[in-house]
Scaffold this motif. Structure first.
Motif, PDB file in Angstrom:
ATOM      1  N   ASP A 123     -50.318  38.243  24.006  1.00 50.81           N
ATOM      2  CA  ASP A 123     -49.177  37.799  23.031  1.00 50.81           C
ATOM      3  C   ASP A 123     -50.043  37.957  21.535  1.00 50.81           C
ATOM      4  N   GLU A 124     -50.924  37.526  21.814  1.00 52.82           N
ATOM      5  CA  GLU A 124     -52.052  37.099  20.393  1.00 52.82           C
ATOM      6  C   GLU A 124     -52.234  38.057  20.016  1.00 52.82           C
ATOM      7  N   ALA A 125     -53.170  39.598  20.902  1.00 52.55           N
ATOM      8  CA  ALA A 125     -53.959  40.494  20.694  1.00 52.55           C
ATOM      9  C   ALA A 125     -52.710  41.121  20.244  1.00 52.55           C
ATOM     10  N   LYS A 126     -52.135  41.322  20.307  1.00 51.29           N
ATOM     11  CA  LYS A 126     -51.250  42.541  20.720  1.00 51.29           C
ATOM     12  C   LYS A 126     -50.591  42.874  19.190  1.00 51.29           C
ATOM     13  N   ARG A 127     -49.852  44.184  19.417  1.00 53.65           N
ATOM     14  CA  ARG A 127     -48.986  44.568  18.078  1.00 53.65           C
ATOM     15  C   ARG A 127     -48.029  43.743  17.886  1.00 53.65           C
ATOM     16  N   PRO A 128     -46.833  43.445  16.681  1.00 53.99           N
ATOM     17  CA  PRO A 128     -46.341  42.773  16.122  1.00 53.99           C
ATOM     18  C   PRO A 128     -45.192  43.173  17.151  1.00 53.99           C
ATOM     19  N   ASN A 129     -45.253  44.672  17.595  1.00 56.54           N
ATOM     20  CA  ASN A 129     -43.374  45.219  17.727  1.00 56.54           C
ATOM     21  C   ASN A 129     -43.625  45.609  19.162  1.00 56.54           C
ATOM     22  N   ALA A 130     -45.032  45.022  19.950  1.00 58.29           N
ATOM     23  CA  ALA A 130     -45.960  45.928  20.856  1.00 58.29           C
ATOM     24  C   ALA A 130     -44.950  45.016  22.108  1.00 58.29           C
ATOM     25  N   GLN A 131     -44.145  45.261  23.152  1.00 57.77           N
ATOM     26  CA  GLN A 131     -43.071  44.373  24.506  1.00 57.77           C
ATOM     27  C   GLN A 131     -44.771  44.270  25.225  1.00 57.77           C
ATOM     28  N   ILE A 132     -44.476  43.438  26.037  1.00 63.34           N
ATOM     29  CA  ILE A 132     -45.286  42.859  27.212  1.00 63.34           C
ATOM     30  C   ILE A 132     -44.169  42.950  28.462  1.00 63.34           C
ATOM     31  N   VAL A 133     -44.529  43.455  29.636  1.00 63.35           N
ATOM     32  CA  VAL A 133     -44.060  43.676  30.398  1.00 63.35           C
ATOM     33  C   VAL A 133     -44.555  43.507  32.200  1.00 63.35           C
ATOM     34  N   THR A 134     -43.693  43.103  33.382  1.00 68.44           N
ATOM     35  CA  THR A 134     -44.646  41.986  33.857  1.00 68.44           C
ATOM     36  C   THR A 134     -44.686  42.904  35.420  1.00 68.44           C
ATOM     37  N   LEU A 135     -45.469  43.335  36.555  1.00 64.58           N
ATOM     38  CA  LEU A 135     -45.207  44.036  37.466  1.00 64.58           C
ATOM     39  C   LEU A 135     -45.755  42.968  38.621  1.00 64.58           C
ATOM     40  N   LEU A 136     -45.294  43.361  39.296  1.00 65.72           N
ATOM     41  CA  LEU A 136     -45.497  42.335  40.989  1.00 65.72           C
ATOM     42  C   LEU A 136     -45.807  42.795  41.798  1.00 65.72           C
ATOM     43  N   ASN A 137     -46.919  42.755  42.310  1.00 64.24           N
ATOM     44  CA  ASN A 137     -47.524  44.101  42.544  1.00 64.24           C
ATOM     45  C   ASN A 137     -47.933  43.544  44.240  1.00 64.24           C
ATOM     46  N   GLN A 138     -48.258  44.174  45.574  1.00 64.29           N
ATOM     47  CA  GLN A 138     -48.086  44.212  46.595  1.00 64.29           C
ATOM     48  C   GLN A 138     -47.815  42.925  47.255  1.00 64.29           C
ATOM     49  N   GLN A 139     -46.645  43.802  47.023  1.00 67.06           N
ATOM     50  CA  GLN A 139     -45.500  42.562  47.851  1.00 67.06           C
ATOM     51  C   GLN A 139     -45.525  42.619  49.186  1.00 67.06           C
ATOM     52  N   GLU A 140     -45.535  41.954  50.207  1.00 66.33           N
ATOM     53  CA  GLU A 140     -45.882  42.116  51.687  1.00 66.33           C
ATOM     54  C   GLU A 140     -44.768  42.260  52.181  1.00 66.33           C
ATOM     55  N   GLY A 141     -44.119  43.538  53.572  1.00 66.63           N
ATOM     56  CA  GLY A 141     -43.029  43.380  53.727  1.00 66.63           C
ATOM     57  C   GLY A 141     -42.175  43.678  53.001  1.00 66.63           C
ATOM     58  N   LYS A 142     -40.581  43.959  53.299  1.00 59.86           N
ATOM     59  CA  LYS A 142     -39.644  44.598  52.719  1.00 59.86           C
ATOM     60  C   LYS A 142     -38.162  43.205  51.957  1.00 59.86           C
ATOM     61  N   LYS A 143     -39.569  42.819  51.434  1.00 60.58           N
ATOM     62  CA  LYS A 143     -38.216  41.450  51.151  1.00 60.58           C
ATOM     63  C   LYS A 143     -37.274  41.689  49.467  1.00 60.58           C
ATOM     64  N   ALA A 144     -38.100  43.015  48.645  1.00 58.04           N
ATOM     65  CA  ALA A 144     -37.107  42.701  47.313  1.00 58.04           C
ATOM     66  C   ALA A 144     -35.983  43.310  47.724  1.00 58.04           C
ATOM     67  N   GLY A 145     -34.800  42.923  47.490  1.00 54.98           N
ATOM     68  CA  GLY A 145     -33.966  42.938  47.237  1.00 54.98           C
ATOM     69  C   GLY A 145     -33.290  44.714  47.711  1.00 54.98           C
ATOM     70  N   TYR A 146     -33.576  45.161  46.829  1.00 56.16           N
ATOM     71  CA  TYR A 146     -33.019  46.705  46.410  1.00 56.16           C
ATOM     72  C   TYR A 146     -33.907  47.612  47.991  1.00 56.16           C
ATOM     73  N   PHE A 147     -34.545  47.323  47.708  1.00 52.89           N
ATOM     74  CA  PHE A 147     -35.779  47.948  49.260  1.00 52.89           C
ATOM     75  C   PHE A 147     -35.000  47.480  50.312  1.00 52.89           C
ATOM     76  N   THR A 148     -34.739  46.102  51.409  1.00 54.29           N
ATOM     77  CA  THR A 148     -34.030  45.866  52.198  1.00 54.29           C
ATOM     78  C   THR A 148     -32.617  46.167  51.812  1.00 54.29           C
ATOM     79  N   ALA A 149     -32.454  46.196  51.427  1.00 54.11           N
ATOM     80  CA  ALA A 149     -30.060  46.799  51.105  1.00 54.11           C
ATOM     81  C   ALA A 149     -29.683  48.685  51.738  1.00 54.11           C
ATOM     82  N   TYR A 150     -30.592  49.053  50.519  1.00 54.97           N
ATOM     83  CA  TYR A 150     -30.886  50.405  50.518  1.00 54.97           C
ATOM     84  C   TYR A 150     -31.869  51.209  50.840  1.00 54.97           C
ATOM     85  N   SER A 151     -32.698  50.562  52.339  1.00 60.74           N
ATOM     86  CA  SER A 151     -33.871  50.939  52.802  1.00 60.74           C
ATOM     87  C   SER A 151     -33.471  52.324  53.366  1.00 60.74           C
ATOM     88  N   ASP A 152     -32.194  52.717  53.461  1.00 66.55           N
ATOM     89  CA  ASP A 152     -32.271  54.359  53.978  1.00 66.55           C
ATOM     90  C   ASP A 152     -32.498  55.154  52.968  1.00 66.55           C
TER      91      ASP A 152
END
Length: 631
Positions: free
Chosen positions: A598-627
């Motif tokens: 946050d200190e090194a980026k440009r003022p208008n640049a955005q930071i988003v996060t990614l939760l990677n390598q989730q084990e199983g199918k626990k994400a809500g939309y993955f489970t609810a709409y697995s078909d």
């Protein structure tokens, strides 16, 4: 106290604790093991070592504590045998009280002995002081007579000297009597007494001795003679004792008259008109004698007091209630231990789970990431294995299995990246809006799948028809060329160093045959600090050249915590995707790395996060709409 109990024993008898099966000397488990392994011979300790071990064992079993704010002291002993525990507790209490009395008696006797030694010194001081005073008076009596004109001083001196002679004579007679009484020399005793009755008794005694010498030892006459002889000797002894008492009384009377005469002489001299210097000397000697006498009397009184104290000492403590044999064991309290263990385990488990969940461990869901890091989550990427065994990278899943959960999560990430870029460029000039979008993929630590995510996003964009460039900015440990199965290249390093002739970006790019993705790959670790290469103007020119030719530029950056390269790259990005490995990356490091970005980026640049390598199918939309997904 404990040592006294060990030495003198308790109900078991003297030294019974030494041989006691619980407290006594025995082989330890270590000694038994060493003996079993034939490393060391097993031998019981002896002497002071054995006593020390027994003392330590007993000390560990004894507890002494005060009862609240009272003056009551509870003595507790833990033992396998309830009778032994009670007996030891009583023995310790009784020994303590007995030692308390003995110490007080010893202290009083020691003080008495000290005072007696001081009495001898004080007695000598009294004699010396009186002698000095009398000598001064007698030596200067002629001076006193000449100064005062009083001739009676000489008369009183003569009387004192005469009394002194009487005293000497009485002391001589008393000494002779005491010696004869002690030696039972009846002949000398009769000569010393100079009494006709005593002389007659001595004559009778000598006559009886002569008759006894001519009589048979066991005859009646000899027995009678011995009885008469014993009677006469007892009478002689009584006469001697009576005479000794008379001489003592006479000596006491002589000393009294001498003291009175000396006091009278001193009083008369002090009341005379002597010169002040002489009077001052007399007063000084008199006061020294008086002080010595007073000190001597005080020491005598103190001696009598200490002897009385030694004879009448009582303990400061007493046993209020003796120890009785317990009816139930006090340790271990099984119910209390089980209950305490359950509560402790439950509390510790909840506490550790809370700490691990919120502060120490990794993130396990999207809400946790957003709540702790205060950053939006672009997507949750499930853990994906290569679709084909021969695949070099998981990123090929977006090609071989485009309808899988993994591919869909990458597309969801792409949507979030586009929205973040639009938000970052809102209000900018047209030239800024139309240039290529720069997306930097970063992470806190190595091994979080950052390069795989970057390549997957780049391939997805390329398959969608966008001109996409991926740059492997990890000059320390490049890996994109391995996943693309391309030959490694030093082109990027040479470009940044200015070693290329024309310095054209297209001279160092390579193309992914499966997607048409353009890539700038690395070859080996740089031989100079990589942050110097990135911070040069050549990298900025490369980015400027890339944004004019490509719609998307994906920067695969090194991790933030080990190296600083990613912080230099952050100033070029429109949006930074921060990859967090599911349930692995420490929360503290994630927050720390995001703060640096946050200190090194440009003022208008955005930071988003990614939760990677989730084990199983626990994400809500993955489970609810697995078909909707095809693995």
């Amino acid at each position: 106290v404990l040592l006294d109990v060990i030495s003198n024993g308790y109900q078991g008898g003297p030294n019974s604790l030494i041989t006691d099966p619980e407290f006594g000397v025995k082989l330890s488990k270590r000694d038994k093991l060493l003996a079993f392994l034939r490393i060391k011979d097993a031998a019981l300790p002896s002497g002071e070592e054995a006593l020390g071990k027994v003392l330590q064992t007993l000390k560990d079993a004894v507890s002494v504590r005060r009862q609240g704010l009272t003056y009551l002291i509870a003595v507790e002993v833990r033992s396998e045998n309830p009778q032994r525990a009670a007996a030891l507790a009583n023995a310790i209490s009784e020994t303590y009280i007995r030692n308390q009395i003995e110490l007080k008696v010893v202290g009083a006797i020691a003080a008495r002995d000290v005072v007696q030694r001081q009495i001898q010194q004080a007695e000598a001081m009294v004699v010396t002081a009186e002698a000095n005073f009398n000598d001064y008076i007698f030596d200067n009596i002629n001076t006193f007579i000449s100064e005062t004109g009083r001739a009676d001083f000489g008369t009183m001196r003569d009387r004192i000297q005469a009394i002194g002679l009487e005293r000497t004579d009485a002391e001589t007679r008393l000494s002779i009597l005491d010696q004869t009484l002690q030696s039972r020399d009846f002949g000398a005793l009769a000569s010393a007494l100079e009494n006709e009755a005593v002389s007659a008794l001595q004559g009778q005694r000598e006559s009886l001795l002569q008759q006894l010498a001519t009589s048979s030892n066991n005859s009646t006459e000899a027995v009678n003679l011995r009885a008469q002889l014993t009677q006469i000797e007892n009478e002689l002894l009584n006469q001697a004792k009576s005479a000794s008492s008379s001489v003592r009384a006479e000596l006491s009377e002589i000393e009294k008259r001498g003291s009175e005469m000396r006091a009278t002489l001193s009083s008369e001299i002090l009341s005379s008109n002597l010169p002040p210097a002489i009077l001052a000397q007399i007063y000084r000697l008199q006061q020294v004698s008086l002080n010595a006498t007073t000190q001597y009397q005080a020491l005598l009184s103190r001696t009598q007091t200490l002897e009385t104290e030694a004879a009448l000492q009582v303990a400061d403590s007493r046993i209020v209630s003796p120890a009785f044999t317990p009816t139930s064991s006090s340790y271990p309290n099984t119910k209390l231990i089980l209950a305490g263990s359950f509560v402790f385990a439950l509390g510790a488990g909840v506490g550790f789970a809370f700490l691990f969940e919120n502060f120490i461990g990794g993130f396990t869901n999207q809400d946790q990431v957003e709540a702790h890091l205060r950053a939006p989550v672009a997507t949750v990427i499930p853990k994906q294995a290569p679709v084909n065994p021969t695949s070099a990278s998981v990123s090929e899943s977006v090609i071989d299995s485009p309808l899988s959960m993994f591919a869909e999560s990458i597309r969801r990430m792409r949507v979030s990246m586009d929205q973040a870029v639009l938000k970052a460029r809102s209000g900018s000039e047209d030239a800024e809006i139309t240039r290529g979008k720069i997306i930097m993929i970063s992470s806190a630590l190595p091994g979080e799948g950052k390069s795989t995510v970057a390549l997957s996003l780049a391939r997805t964009l390329a398959l969608s028809g966008f001109k996409t460039l991926i740059i492997d900015c990890d000059l320390r440990k490049p890996s994109v060329h391995k996943q693309l199965q391309m030959e490694p290249s030093n082109g990027l390093a040479d470009y940044l160093k200015g070693a290329l002739d024309n310095g054209d970006l297209m001279d160092i790019v390579k193309t992914d045959e499966r997607t048409g993705l353009t890539a700038v790959v690395g070859a080996r670790r740089s031989d100079i600090p990589t942050d110097q290469l990135i911070d040069r103007g050549s990298f900025a020119r490369m980015i400027s050249n890339a944004t004019s030719r490509f719609e998307y530029i994906i920067l695969d950056s090194p991790p933030i915590e080990p190296v600083v390269d990613g912080l230099y790259l952050a100033k070029y990005a429109d949006v930074i995707a921060f990859v967090i490995r599911w349930a692995t990356t420490p929360q503290r490091l994630c927050a720390q790395s995001l703060e640096k970005l946050d200190e090194a980026k440009r003022p208008n640049a955005q930071i988003v996060t990614l939760l990677n390598q989730q084990e199983g199918k626990k994400a809500g939309y993955f489970t609810a709409y697995s078909d909707y997904y095809t693995e």
